[in-house]
Write a protein that holds these residues in place. Structure first.
Motif, short mmCIF file in Angstrom:
data_model
loop_
_atom_site.label_atom_id
_atom_site.label_comp_id
_atom_site.label_asym_id
_atom_site.label_seq_id
_atom_site.Cartn_x
_atom_site.Cartn_y
_atom_site.Cartn_z
N MET A 55 40.69 61.01 11.68
CA MET A 55 42.04 60.63 12.12
C MET A 55 42.02 59.31 12.88
SD MET A 55 43.69 64.18 13.53
CE MET A 55 44.93 63.24 14.44
N ASN A 56 41.03 59.16 13.77
CA ASN A 56 40.95 57.96 14.60
C ASN A 56 40.47 56.74 13.84
OD1 ASN A 56 41.92 58.88 17.16
ND2 ASN A 56 40.09 60.14 17.28
N ALA A 57 40.00 56.93 12.62
CA ALA A 57 39.60 55.82 11.75
C ALA A 57 40.66 55.53 10.70
CB ALA A 57 38.27 56.14 11.08
N ASP A 58 41.78 56.24 10.75
CA ASP A 58 42.86 56.09 9.78
C ASP A 58 43.89 55.09 10.31
OD1 ASP A 58 45.26 56.36 8.30
OD2 ASP A 58 44.85 58.46 7.86
N PRO A 59 44.06 53.94 9.65
CA PRO A 59 45.00 52.93 10.14
C PRO A 59 46.44 53.43 10.26
CG PRO A 59 43.62 52.03 8.40
CD PRO A 59 43.34 53.50 8.46
N GLY A 75 46.84 51.30 18.49
CA GLY A 75 45.87 50.22 18.71
C GLY A 75 44.70 50.33 17.76
N ASP A 76 43.58 49.79 18.20
CA ASP A 76 42.39 49.68 17.36
C ASP A 76 41.91 51.04 16.85
OD1 ASP A 76 42.36 46.94 17.78
OD2 ASP A 76 40.97 47.09 19.48
N LEU A 77 41.27 50.99 15.68
CA LEU A 77 40.59 52.17 15.15
C LEU A 77 39.43 52.51 16.07
CD1 LEU A 77 40.45 51.26 11.36
CD2 LEU A 77 42.22 52.52 12.58
N LEU A 78 39.06 53.79 16.12
CA LEU A 78 37.93 54.21 16.94
C LEU A 78 36.70 54.47 16.08
CD1 LEU A 78 39.58 56.79 19.40
CD2 LEU A 78 39.39 54.30 19.63
N THR A 79 35.56 54.14 16.62
CA THR A 79 34.29 54.50 15.98
C THR A 79 34.06 55.99 16.17
OG1 THR A 79 32.97 54.18 17.96
CG2 THR A 79 33.33 52.22 16.55
#
Length: 179
Positions: A25-29, A36-40
């Motif tokens: 989910m946190n890598a989904d634009p 804000g920015d995507l998370l690793t």
């Protein structure tokens, strides 16, 4: 820790099995469009560790959301202290769902449970909600759960860079308000 249940959801403690779908989910634009920015993967995992610590310290926080009928992890919802540096203080409600869970009423359902817990069980006098001015979906959820907005409370997020994520809106609901 308090677990909340609705007709279709369990708001529960985070599990190791949540880490992978949470990182996705946190890598989904599209999921991060207003955040804000995507998370690793490392940043995403660290956020869960932080959520668990804060929950242990306060007795409330960000619950993992699970679909009752299937056991599927679909995101989070809950309550958190307003970040330092904001032009207001208090407790805010929030949610973040996987795209596959959008448009099914889950955010509203989870938010109503979170509001009830905060206003009734915790006895909070008021709960806030914050989102970018462009996040119309979240603002619609805020209105559906009985929150109201005074445009005079809108603000520029001091932590956000110039651009569409800087301007934010603030919604409120007081204890005793019909949800």
């Amino acid at each position: 820790m308090t677990e909340l249940r609705t007709d279709r959801l369990i708001l529960r403690r985070w599990q190791d099995s949540d880490l992978e779908p949470w990182a996705a989910m946190n890598a989904d634009p599209e999921v991060r469009e207003h955040l804000g920015d995507l998370l690793t993967r490392e940043q995403s995992d660290a956020s869960v560790a932080r959520f668990q610590t804060e929950f242990d310290e306060r007795g409330y926080g960000w619950w993992a959301l699970e679909v009752l009928a299937t056991g599927e992890f679909i995101g989070f919802a809950g309550l958190d202290q307003v970040d330092d540096g904001m032009p207001f203080t208090g407790v805010e409600i929030g949610w973040r769902l996987a795209r596959s869970a959008w448009g099914q009423g889950y955010a509203t359902e989870a938010a109503v449970a979170g509001l009830a817990f905060g206003l009734e069980a915790l006895g909070l006098p008021e709960i806030l909600a914050v989102t970018t001015a462009t996040n119309l979906r979240s603002q619609a959820v805020m209105r559906r759960i009985g929150m109201t907005r005074d445009p005079a409370d809108d603000f520029d997020d001091p932590a956000a860079p110039e651009g569409p994520l800087r301007r934010n809106v603030l919604y409120r609901i007081a204890r005793g308000t019909k949800m």
